[in-house]
Design a protein around this motif. Sequence first.
Motif, PDB file in Angstrom:
ATOM      1  N   UNK A 155     -60.533  28.120 -36.773  1.00 21.18           N
ATOM      2  CA  UNK A 155     -59.942  26.981 -36.065  1.00 21.18           C
ATOM      3  C   UNK A 155     -58.645  27.389 -35.383  1.00 21.18           C
ATOM      4  N   UNK A 156     -57.878  28.246 -36.064  1.00 23.00           N
ATOM      5  CA  UNK A 156     -56.604  28.676 -35.499  1.00 23.00           C
ATOM      6  C   UNK A 156     -56.757  29.407 -34.184  1.00 23.00           C
ATOM      7  N   UNK A 157     -57.841  30.169 -34.035  1.00 24.82           N
ATOM      8  CA  UNK A 157     -58.055  30.878 -32.773  1.00 24.82           C
ATOM      9  C   UNK A 157     -58.312  29.909 -31.625  1.00 24.82           C
ATOM     10  N   UNK A 158     -58.702  28.666 -31.977  1.00 29.31           N
ATOM     11  CA  UNK A 158     -58.925  27.632 -30.969  1.00 29.31           C
ATOM     12  C   UNK A 158     -57.714  26.706 -30.829  1.00 29.31           C
ATOM     13  N   UNK A 159     -56.634  27.047 -31.514  1.00 33.72           N
ATOM     14  CA  UNK A 159     -55.428  26.230 -31.440  1.00 33.72           C
ATOM     15  C   UNK A 159     -55.512  24.937 -32.218  1.00 33.72           C
ATOM     16  N   UNK A 160     -56.373  24.896 -33.229  1.00 33.55           N
ATOM     17  CA  UNK A 160     -56.574  23.686 -34.025  1.00 33.55           C
ATOM     18  C   UNK A 160     -55.887  23.846 -35.374  1.00 33.55           C
ATOM     19  N   UNK A 161     -55.042  22.889 -35.723  1.00 35.07           N
ATOM     20  CA  UNK A 161     -54.344  22.895 -37.006  1.00 35.07           C
ATOM     21  C   UNK A 161     -55.100  22.044 -38.012  1.00 35.07           C
ATOM     22  N   UNK A 162     -55.346  22.614 -39.192  1.00 38.73           N
ATOM     23  CA  UNK A 162     -55.986  21.871 -40.293  1.00 38.73           C
ATOM     24  C   UNK A 162     -55.205  22.186 -41.557  1.00 38.73           C
ATOM     25  N   UNK A 163     -54.638  21.158 -42.182  1.00 37.75           N
ATOM     26  CA  UNK A 163     -53.813  21.368 -43.376  1.00 37.75           C
ATOM     27  C   UNK A 163     -54.541  20.845 -44.620  1.00 37.75           C
ATOM     28  N   UNK A 164     -54.472  21.586 -45.719  1.00 31.60           N
ATOM     29  CA  UNK A 164     -55.172  21.160 -46.939  1.00 31.60           C
ATOM     30  C   UNK A 164     -54.384  20.096 -47.688  1.00 31.60           C
ATOM     31  N   UNK A 165     -55.099  19.228 -48.382  1.00 29.64           N
ATOM     32  CA  UNK A 165     -54.465  18.322 -49.336  1.00 29.64           C
ATOM     33  C   UNK A 165     -55.433  18.132 -50.494  1.00 29.64           C
ATOM     34  N   UNK A 179     -44.763  25.662 -44.459  1.00 28.74           N
ATOM     35  CA  UNK A 179     -45.537  26.866 -44.763  1.00 28.74           C
ATOM     36  C   UNK A 179     -45.789  26.981 -46.264  1.00 28.74           C
ATOM     37  N   UNK A 180     -46.985  27.413 -46.624  1.00 30.79           N
ATOM     38  CA  UNK A 180     -47.332  27.667 -48.016  1.00 30.79           C
ATOM     39  C   UNK A 180     -47.940  29.050 -48.143  1.00 30.79           C
ATOM     40  N   UNK A 181     -48.029  29.543 -49.380  1.00 33.82           N
ATOM     41  CA  UNK A 181     -48.581  30.879 -49.606  1.00 33.82           C
ATOM     42  C   UNK A 181     -49.566  30.860 -50.772  1.00 33.82           C
ATOM     43  N   UNK A 182     -50.639  31.608 -50.593  1.00 28.23           N
ATOM     44  CA  UNK A 182     -51.626  31.785 -51.651  1.00 28.23           C
ATOM     45  C   UNK A 182     -52.359  33.091 -51.393  1.00 28.23           C
ATOM     46  N   UNK A 183     -52.512  33.895 -52.439  1.00 29.47           N
ATOM     47  CA  UNK A 183     -53.232  35.155 -52.346  1.00 29.47           C
ATOM     48  C   UNK A 183     -52.697  36.038 -51.215  1.00 29.47           C
ATOM     49  N   UNK A 184     -51.371  36.017 -51.057  1.00 32.70           N
ATOM     50  CA  UNK A 184     -50.738  36.849 -50.048  1.00 32.70           C
ATOM     51  C   UNK A 184     -50.866  36.336 -48.627  1.00 32.70           C
ATOM     52  N   UNK A 185     -51.453  35.143 -48.468  1.00 33.43           N
ATOM     53  CA  UNK A 185     -51.634  34.554 -47.140  1.00 33.43           C
ATOM     54  C   UNK A 185     -50.660  33.409 -46.937  1.00 33.43           C
ATOM     55  N   UNK A 186     -50.124  33.303 -45.725  1.00 28.34           N
ATOM     56  CA  UNK A 186     -49.254  32.187 -45.365  1.00 28.34           C
ATOM     57  C   UNK A 186     -50.014  31.262 -44.426  1.00 28.34           C
ATOM     58  N   UNK A 187     -49.896  29.952 -44.662  1.00 24.13           N
ATOM     59  CA  UNK A 187     -50.626  28.989 -43.847  1.00 24.13           C
ATOM     60  C   UNK A 187     -49.902  27.645 -43.903  1.00 24.13           C
ATOM     61  N   UNK A 188     -50.334  26.724 -43.079  1.00 24.38           N
ATOM     62  CA  UNK A 188     -49.690  25.419 -42.985  1.00 24.38           C
ATOM     63  C   UNK A 188     -50.166  24.493 -44.108  1.00 24.38           C
ATOM     64  N   UNK A 189     -49.207  23.825 -44.749  1.00 26.92           N
ATOM     65  CA  UNK A 189     -49.507  22.856 -45.802  1.00 26.92           C
ATOM     66  C   UNK A 189     -48.608  21.640 -45.603  1.00 26.92           C
ATOM     67  N   UNK A 190     -48.828  20.630 -46.416  1.00 30.02           N
ATOM     68  CA  UNK A 190     -47.994  19.437 -46.377  1.00 30.02           C
ATOM     69  C   UNK A 190     -46.904  19.520 -47.436  1.00 30.02           C
ATOM     70  N   UNK A 191     -45.799  18.834 -47.186  1.00 32.31           N
ATOM     71  CA  UNK A 191     -44.726  18.773 -48.172  1.00 32.31           C
ATOM     72  C   UNK A 191     -45.208  18.036 -49.417  1.00 32.31           C
ATOM     73  N   UNK A 192     -44.525  18.221 -50.555  1.00 38.18           N
ATOM     74  CA  UNK A 192     -44.867  17.444 -51.753  1.00 38.18           C
ATOM     75  C   UNK A 192     -44.817  15.941 -51.499  1.00 38.18           C
ATOM     76  N   UNK A 193     -43.886  15.500 -50.652  1.00 32.25           N
ATOM     77  CA  UNK A 193     -43.791  14.073 -50.343  1.00 32.25           C
ATOM     78  C   UNK A 193     -45.071  13.560 -49.678  1.00 32.25           C
ATOM     79  N   UNK A 194     -45.553  14.314 -48.695  1.00 33.70           N
ATOM     80  CA  UNK A 194     -46.776  13.905 -47.998  1.00 33.70           C
ATOM     81  C   UNK A 194     -47.982  13.985 -48.931  1.00 33.70           C
ATOM     82  N   UNK A 195     -48.028  15.023 -49.768  1.00 26.44           N
ATOM     83  CA  UNK A 195     -49.126  15.131 -50.717  1.00 26.44           C
ATOM     84  C   UNK A 195     -49.121  13.981 -51.710  1.00 26.44           C
TER      85      UNK A 195
END
Length: 317
Positions: free
Chosen positions: A101-111, A215-231
């Motif tokens: 999705x990122x290669x298409x400029x699409x942001x998807x954040x996990x919750x 920004x969040x990190x897991x398994x050495x990867x950085x990606x977009x996440x939501x703040x604790x407030x939004x979660x």
Amino acid sequence: MKVTFRTPEMTLLNLSVRLDGSPSAASKAEEIIRKNTIDWEDVYARSDFHSIRPQVWGLLKKLPFGLVSAEVLSRFEEACKENLFQQLRNAREFFTVTDSLGTEGITAVPFKGFWLAHDVYGELGDRESSDVDLFVDVRDVDRIKPVMKELGLVVQDTLTELKEEYIFRELAEYNFNRWAEDGSRLSHIEFHWQMGLRPYRMNIRMEDLAPQIISGRLQGREFKVLTPEANLLLAVMHHGGKDRFVRLKNILDIARLVNKYKDLNWDWILGTARRFKVERLVYLGVYLASVITGVKVPHATSARVSAAVIRRLGNNR
């Protein structure tokens, strides 16, 4: 309010989600087991329904050797191992999907899901979930479909029977599955652009959450996440509005967030909740979390959480 779980089996479940540590949950569980004939099939079934098998397994491991049969312990252990494998699969699928999705400029954040397990529970295997929930911009949904097709994920069969207009205006989510050759489901991806069905009126969108993306990190990867407030707000909306706080996991998610993040921006949480008419739901969620898990009520919410109407709603739950 003193919570009364009316069977020994439900009391054990409640003890497994206590976060206050006093009185000792393990000591009380041992006393209950020694004084009662426990229906372990019922304990397992209820743990499964409430999606807290990792918590029950964690409690049982603390008990004296031989108090719980090896068969029961093995059953919980195997379930927890499978859950860990599922979360690892979910995380891998998340990276595959969001990279494309990122290669298409699409942001998807996990919750919820694997991200909440990692960030709030501390371990991927400590929270049960069977899918990957992603929040996206509604304007990107049509562009997401061909990407998912290219990755070998197919639209949820039930959605093919619905009109696109209904999906976009009422359902507000698009789901995809990856299937193994033997017909078993390997992964389930849900794209959300509003929180819950339209009747719940919780039409929060990506544009409302954009300032809460970090920004969040897991398994050495950085990606977009939501703040604790939004979660926290999304957990309240989803678990309280859509699911009606029916499972103990619903309450535990809120409790874990409140317990870990002592400096939550309650001005944003309550202001946004007020805007989307779920402020009372936030207070109810915090109240239930406090009563059931023992987590301390944040000062910013204490006056409203202790209000008679919230206590009454919580007690009825």
